[in-house]
Design a protein around this motif. Structure first.
Motif, short mmCIF file in Angstrom:
data_model
loop_
_atom_site.label_atom_id
_atom_site.label_comp_id
_atom_site.label_asym_id
_atom_site.label_seq_id
_atom_site.Cartn_x
_atom_site.Cartn_y
_atom_site.Cartn_z
N HIS A 223 1.00 -10.95 -4.55
CA HIS A 223 1.88 -9.97 -3.62
C HIS A 223 2.33 -10.68 -2.40
O HIS A 223 1.66 -11.77 -1.81
N ASP A 224 3.15 -10.16 -1.55
CA ASP A 224 3.67 -10.60 -0.27
C ASP A 224 3.02 -9.44 0.86
O ASP A 224 2.94 -9.66 1.70
N PHE A 225 2.75 -8.16 0.32
CA PHE A 225 2.48 -6.94 1.21
C PHE A 225 1.51 -6.29 0.50
O PHE A 225 1.72 -5.79 -0.48
N VAL A 226 0.38 -5.80 0.99
CA VAL A 226 -0.55 -4.86 0.34
C VAL A 226 -1.21 -3.92 1.49
O VAL A 226 -0.90 -4.09 2.64
N PHE A 227 -1.63 -2.77 0.83
CA PHE A 227 -1.94 -1.55 1.82
C PHE A 227 -3.22 -0.98 0.84
O PHE A 227 -3.19 -1.28 -0.41
N ASN A 228 -4.01 -0.21 1.44
CA ASN A 228 -5.30 0.32 1.17
C ASN A 228 -5.25 1.67 1.03
O ASN A 228 -4.62 2.54 1.87
N ARG B 243 7.45 9.80 -2.24
CA ARG B 243 6.90 9.83 -0.45
C ARG B 243 6.33 8.51 -0.20
O ARG B 243 6.05 7.73 -1.23
N ASN B 244 6.06 8.18 1.24
CA ASN B 244 5.37 6.95 1.66
C ASN B 244 3.97 7.19 1.47
O ASN B 244 3.39 7.80 2.29
N PHE B 245 3.29 6.47 0.42
CA PHE B 245 1.83 6.44 0.21
C PHE B 245 1.22 5.28 0.55
O PHE B 245 -0.30 5.13 0.48
N SER B 246 1.87 4.65 1.72
CA SER B 246 1.02 3.52 2.24
C SER B 246 0.69 3.62 3.80
O SER B 246 1.52 4.26 4.61
N ILE B 247 -0.58 3.63 3.96
CA ILE B 247 -0.95 4.17 5.21
C ILE B 247 -0.58 2.91 6.37
O ILE B 247 -1.38 1.97 5.98
N PHE C 196 10.48 0.52 6.75
CA PHE C 196 10.06 -0.80 6.63
C PHE C 196 9.63 -0.97 5.28
O PHE C 196 10.18 -2.06 4.61
N ILE C 197 8.86 -0.02 4.50
CA ILE C 197 8.70 -0.22 3.19
C ILE C 197 9.97 -0.09 2.18
O ILE C 197 9.95 -1.03 1.38
N ILE C 198 10.58 0.52 2.69
CA ILE C 198 12.11 0.76 1.69
C ILE C 198 12.67 -0.88 1.79
O ILE C 198 13.10 -1.24 0.92
N ARG C 199 12.75 -1.25 3.08
CA ARG C 199 13.47 -2.28 3.02
C ARG C 199 12.78 -3.68 2.53
O ARG C 199 13.37 -4.63 1.87
N SER D 247 6.88 -8.56 -3.11
CA SER D 247 5.88 -7.83 -4.15
C SER D 247 4.91 -7.07 -3.45
O SER D 247 4.17 -7.64 -2.52
N LEU D 248 4.67 -5.81 -3.52
CA LEU D 248 3.97 -4.73 -2.80
C LEU D 248 2.79 -4.54 -3.77
O LEU D 248 3.04 -4.54 -5.15
N GLY D 249 1.48 -4.29 -3.13
CA GLY D 249 0.42 -3.99 -3.90
C GLY D 249 -0.44 -2.89 -3.09
O GLY D 249 -0.66 -3.09 -1.96
N TYR D 250 -1.10 -2.02 -3.96
CA TYR D 250 -1.86 -0.96 -3.44
C TYR D 250 -3.17 -1.26 -4.04
O TYR D 250 -3.56 -1.24 -5.20
#
Length: 232
Positions: free
Chosen positions: A90-95, A130-134, A162-165, A172-175
């Motif tokens: 991934h390039d970008f992750v959140f928890n 919805r934005n589910f990234s905290i 930022f998430i949309i862009r 590649s995003l990952g949760y």
């Protein structure tokens, strides 16, 4: 955040409240006690977006992590996020997070489901709802921040924007469903006091998930008009 088991990082604190001399003294002591801490003083109250962009412009690491002043990050947050990002390419992750009241009491063991997500189509579909990234759980490659040129001035929704862009740029995003932060819910938060405006702004931002070449320019104008209507 200084108690992370991953030790090789810099903590950039942007002090955006120059009138709070007591807090400034406390932060100055942190700099003296830990060489990893950098304290940046704003001459005046510039707000979140400007402060974040200033911090990112000064960051020297290969990866960028976000943290808010009133939340609690678990000690293995950075090490797990780095591993999760690399192992899943991934390039970008959140928890996931637990919920914390204003006095620090944990009242929700987790906010989101216990299923990690890697499929970009699924993430994009859910982000369209919805934005589910905290925000304070974000961990990303430096390239993401550089290519997006930081945050845009979208008050109360700069993280969703930022998430949309990021998705539009095919990062590649990952949760990660593991809880790595206790998130403090406040009764006077922007999302609670400005709910109607945020609903309108979010609707405008969600249009960016469709392949509209002019969305970035158009969305700023539309959000500006929504803000004017809200003030009236």
């Amino acid at each position: 955040i200084l108690n992370q088991d991953y030790r090789n990082f810099e903590l950039i604190i942007v002090f955006d409240n120059p009138e709070n001399l007591e807090l400034r003294e406390t932060l100055g002591q942190m700099v003296n006690d830990d060489r990893r801490v950098r304290l940046i003083d704003n001459d005046s109250n510039e707000g979140l977006v400007a402060s974040l962009n200033r911090a990112f412009s000064l960051a020297s690491g290969d990866y960028i992590a976000r943290m808010d002043a009133d939340d609690y990050a678990y000690p293995d947050r950075f090490s797990r996020q780095l591993r999760f990002l690399k192992e899943n390419k991934h390039d970008f992750v959140f928890n996931n997070v637990s919920g914390m009241s204003e006095d620090g009491t944990i009242n929700r063991k987790q906010i989101f489901p216990q299923k990690s997500l890697h499929n970009q189509d699924v993430i994009k579909e859910l982000m369209g709802i919805r934005n589910f990234s905290i925000h304070p759980t974000w961990f990303m490659k430096r390239e993401v921040m550089e290519r997006l040129n930081g945050y845009r001035n979208v008050a109360s929704a700069e993280d969703y924007d930022f998430i949309i862009r990021s998705l539009r740029e095919d990062f590649s995003l990952g949760y990660d469903a593991k809880v790595e932060l206790s998130y403090r819910f406040r009764t006077n938060s922007i999302s609670r006091t400005n709910a109607l405006r945020q609903f309108r702004v979010n609707y405008i931002l969600q249009n960016g998930l469709h392949d509209t070449a002019t969305w970035e320019h158009d969305s700023i104008n539309q959000i500006g008009r929504a803000s004017c209507r809200e003030r009236v």
